[in-house]
Design an enzyme around this catalytic site. Structure first.
Site, PDB file in Angstrom:
ATOM      1  N   GLU A 140      -0.147   5.846  -2.498  1.00 37.76           N
ATOM      2  CA  GLU A 140      -1.031   6.506  -1.537  1.00 37.76           C
ATOM      3  C   GLU A 140      -1.404   7.917  -2.018  1.00 37.76           C
ATOM      4  OE1 GLU A 140       0.257   7.102   2.674  1.00 37.76           O
ATOM      5  OE2 GLU A 140      -1.327   5.667   3.123  1.00 37.76           O
ATOM      6  N   LYS A 184      -9.420   0.635   8.818  1.00 40.06           N
ATOM      7  CA  LYS A 184      -9.151   0.913  10.239  1.00 40.06           C
ATOM      8  C   LYS A 184     -10.426   0.834  11.058  1.00 40.06           C
ATOM      9  CE  LYS A 184      -5.436   4.251   9.476  1.00 40.06           C
ATOM     10  NZ  LYS A 184      -5.050   5.653   9.672  1.00 40.06           N
ATOM     11  N   HIS A 194      17.383 -12.441 -11.997  1.00 40.65           N
ATOM     12  CA  HIS A 194      17.276 -13.871 -11.709  1.00 40.65           C
ATOM     13  C   HIS A 194      15.939 -14.202 -11.067  1.00 40.65           C
ATOM     14  CE1 HIS A 194      21.582 -14.702 -12.564  1.00 40.65           C
ATOM     15  NE2 HIS A 194      21.640 -13.409 -12.360  1.00 40.65           N
TER      16      HIS A 194
END
Lengths: 531, 531
Positions: free
Chosen positions: B324, B457, B353
């Site tokens: 950000e 937004k 793994h």
């Protein structure tokens, strides 16, 4: 990719495919794909379909390890190439069901009463699938057993998990999962768990089952110590595709998840994705979309953004499935290709408040895999504004971000799930297993081995051996102190200064290990000895 | 980078720097850095130091938003450029402490008795830091309050968290954190929590505090409804650097974490990293190593691999902090740069793994940030082999993997932490805050704004508005059914077919919303209406 809304809508109608029997739809409209690409890829994908059919019929699809690859048989044993395998799968499933029934009925109990928790001890393919499924489908309101996990060899991490279980250890069922039966992290976890049971004066074996290959070290240990049960693993199921074997089914069923529905979702997805028709096959559509975006070389990261809390661990699951399957140095012809696809992500809209800033404005080195879930929850949601729920906001944030990324030329594809249920989660696993298998064929790599992880393990074994020699040597010379150079000669680890330095520094910081350090001008000329 | 062990040891001695007062050492020996690089970067890093000094002295370091950037003052208020800020920080800290003392003493109680849990409701910078710190430093053995989080707007996710709290809601303290006080996800979370309290016939305000900017929507709501307390946020602290403000300190202290030590770790790191001498400044060393690896353009992903379970969430924290802050379209001169650094990772040896296969063999598009922790745990560990603990295995796996990657020319750097404690976690946060600030100067971007998140937004707000209009319209025409084209015209959302389709499909899958679908030949010609 500058389009008017009408043009986007046209693309959407063209690249949106609905698979209602799977509770799935797929939307490739915001990926850089077109008819020309699909035509050009036709021979390659047809070849991939053929290789997949051979695999499903029992070909040695993992040539390096000379193994069949049989995870598709797990949900339809009638497809197994030999009767013994079919029988093994069917018997395993009934063994799981009768074991679960005994546990849930309280007929099989811990020393403190009916089992309330399970503690799964495993790593990699023996943990990521169970963790993903447990978090996706479990719920404090419905769980029959509460899940706990040891998925590493960190003693502090394990003790913290045990502290969470607290006094309920005597009602906790341990599930030790290791295909090879020799995984060190899992062996260590088992020993730490056993030690906790011993301290609580409980019989570990009476609270423990193993899931492992018959005849493995773990299998012998379980049998010798009369554990409650052992469940089989097979060499034709890889760790990262073992979620529908006992490794995944046993913990899921213990938690109370409907494994018949789970298996059915996977089976129905398998059936639908066996078609050689790309357009009606979501696995091949996905494989081709991945290929298009990364130019068949994985040049773009795949950012996984499910707009659903329950799917938060899906990115970790896919991380293993894609990166371990595709991240290969050599292709099947032995050429150096350094392949792979990088996978990460958490969940939306949470990640919008984290790294979406970079996705929209920064590096254009990714595409997004959005997951939209249509059913918000199986109860009425609160209205947070007139006619609007918080689930509508979740949905709105997904659509808003998809659009915001698209505006800047960032690609995305969307999987639309009807809900998060045993059926759709089983379907999702099967969908990506096949997608990865097809994609691996497109790029001509073996998706079913992992040669690159051996080096690190061998290095660790060597380091542990050097540490043991240092201890032995210092024990014989108690009270004497040695420099790194001296130690490296005396323990026959010539030139391993860096490793010896790291070992000595690590041990000397943990006082009870009794390794003392005599400091010097430089950190590299300190002396170490046992006091 | 093919070296003999002796050459690696020489590099190690050269590029390993110990900062004992911080409980930190830094190892750049496996990164592609050399003297020539550090010399060439000298003017740039000196400029970055100067900009950082200006920032700390109260310059408008976030020019787009015309704001000072003051997170460094939070741990040393005497540095604040004006007395009002100093006073505000000091008063806030004593307010937190006296509030916490009352809670821990049971003087401030829920309606069911002393507070046993907190439920933090926040997202992004108001959740990632608290979650990271809570997981790193909390422990069922010592927690004074047990932590729960709402970090999204998923109603099902929230209901599951509430189910975990169960009947203890009347002993649960809600902490609503939103700097702006208008974050929709957080507002929704607050409403869902309030509804649960209402249903349990509990007074929500008597169980709730707000952390927000004075005068915000949330602040007004809290005051009007007589919540227990409000704690301030300030415009000179960004969300992603707010962990040492009330947003982070309050939940940490509630859980029982020593916030004085936490602040002290950050303060001491600040003091040490103010030096203009690169070699004795771990923040500038890190910033330069990042620059070297990614060529100042972020061309390599940063894979965060702490070998310590407690630090598993650190990668998510860094994901926000780096992506950000650095993921920007324009530099400070307004040129198009599309900057950033991609961050992901979980923990070692677990990830060995999972995706380490690709790191060693596949795409060479990353460097690794290893984190080694020297003290395994504050108790004796079990010996799993003669003279070997499971913590030694953890350490051995780290060293083995570092070597295995290095053999293949994959870069890594290592942070060595003495332990995971409030002091070192505070230090770690301050170290990366400064690293990011310096790196941002090196690449000439504003690290303190996030213009790219607004579009998503705004898009969402628009979508919610269209949904409301659809509902209103259908309400007025109850029982009638409309195609997408008809709806788009009638609700004044011309050409928004895709959005309307997605909204209608979403709603029609949730039966209680009463939106019915009449199917047609194609999914795009269905009709929708309220029944």
């Amino acid at each position: 990719m500058k389009h008017s809304k009408q043009e986007w809508w046209n693309r959407f109608q063209k690249y949106y495919t609905d698979f209602p029997t799977l509770g799935l739809a797929l939307d490739l409209s915001r990926m850089n794909v077109d008819d020309a690409f699909f035509s050009a890829m036709s021979p390659k994908i047809q070849h991939a379909f053929m290789k997949m059919a051979e695999l499903e019929n029992g070909a040695i699809a993992n040539p390096d390890e000379n193994r069949m690859v049989g995870h598709y048989w797990l949900r339809n044993p009638t497809l197994a190439p030999i009767p013994e395998i079919r029988k093994a799968i069917e018997e395993n499933l009934s063994q799981i069901k009768s074991f679960i029934a005994q546990v849930h009925a309280g007929k099989l109990c811990g020393q403190g009463g009916p089992f309330k928790n399970y503690l799964l001890i495993g790593i990699g393919g023996s943990a990521l699938g169970p963790q993903f499924v447990s978090f996706a489908l479990g719920d404090p309101r419905t769980d029959k057993l509460k899940p706990y996990f040891f998925d590493n060899t960190d003693p502090d991490g394990m003790h913290r998990v045990l502290a969470g279980i607290g006094t309920e250890l005597n009602q906790t069922l341990c599930i030790i999962i290791s295909k090879s039966g020799g995984t060190k992290e899992t062996r260590n976890g088992m020993l730490v768990a056993k030690s906790a049971f011993d301290k609580a004066r409980l019989d570990f074996g009476q609270h423990t089952v193993a899931v492992t290959t018959i005849g493995s070290e773990l299998h012998k240990f379980a049998t010798d110590n009369r554990w409650l049960a052992t469940f089989p693993m097979w060499d034709w199921v890889g760790g990262r595709t073992s979620e529908l074997s006992a490794a995944g089914l046993l913990p899921a069923a213990l938690q109370g998840i409907d494994i018949d529905s789970f298996l059915s979702g996977a089976r129905q997805c398998d059936e639908l994705t066996r078609t050689y028709n790309v357009i009606s096959n979501p696995a091949s559509q996905l494989a081709l979309a991945l290929y298009a975006s990364g130019n068949g070389k994985g040049v773009k990261n795949m950012v996984v953004l499910p707009y659903k809390d329950r799917l938060e661990l899906f990115s970790k699951y896919l991380q293993q499935l894609l990166m371990e399957s595709l991240g290969k140095e050599l292709d099947l012809d032995g050429s150096n290709v350094n392949q792979g696809i990088t996978v990460f992500g958490n969940k939306g809209s949470t990640d919008q408040h984290s790294f979406i800033q970079q996705l929209r404005d920064g590096l254009s080195n990714f595409f997004v895999l959005f997951i939209e879930v249509q059913i918000d929850e199986y109860q009425r949601s609160l209205f947070v504004e007139p006619a609007v729920t918080s689930g509508d906001f979740l949905h709105g944030f997904y659509l808003g971000t998809r659009e915001a990324l698209s505006e800047k030329g960032r690609e995305s594809l969307t999987l639309i799930l009807r809900d998060v249920s045993p059926f759709t989660v089983g379907m999702l696993i099967a969908l990506f297993e096949r997608t990865v298998g097809l994609y691996a064929s497109l790029i001509n790599v073996n998706a079913y081995h992992q040669p690159g992880v051996e080096a690190g393990k061998k290095g660790a074994v060597n380091i542990i051996a050097i540490q043991q020699r240092i201890f032995e040597f210092l024990q014989e010379h108690k009270g004497e102190f040695f420099t790194l150079t001296e130690l490296s000669n005396r323990v026959d680890a010539h030139d391993d200064f860096e490793i010896i330095f790291k070992i000595c520094e690590h041990l000397s910081q943990n006082p009870y290990r009794s390794l003392r350090k005599v400091i010097s001008d430089s950190p590299f000329t300190a002396k170490y000895g046992l006091s």
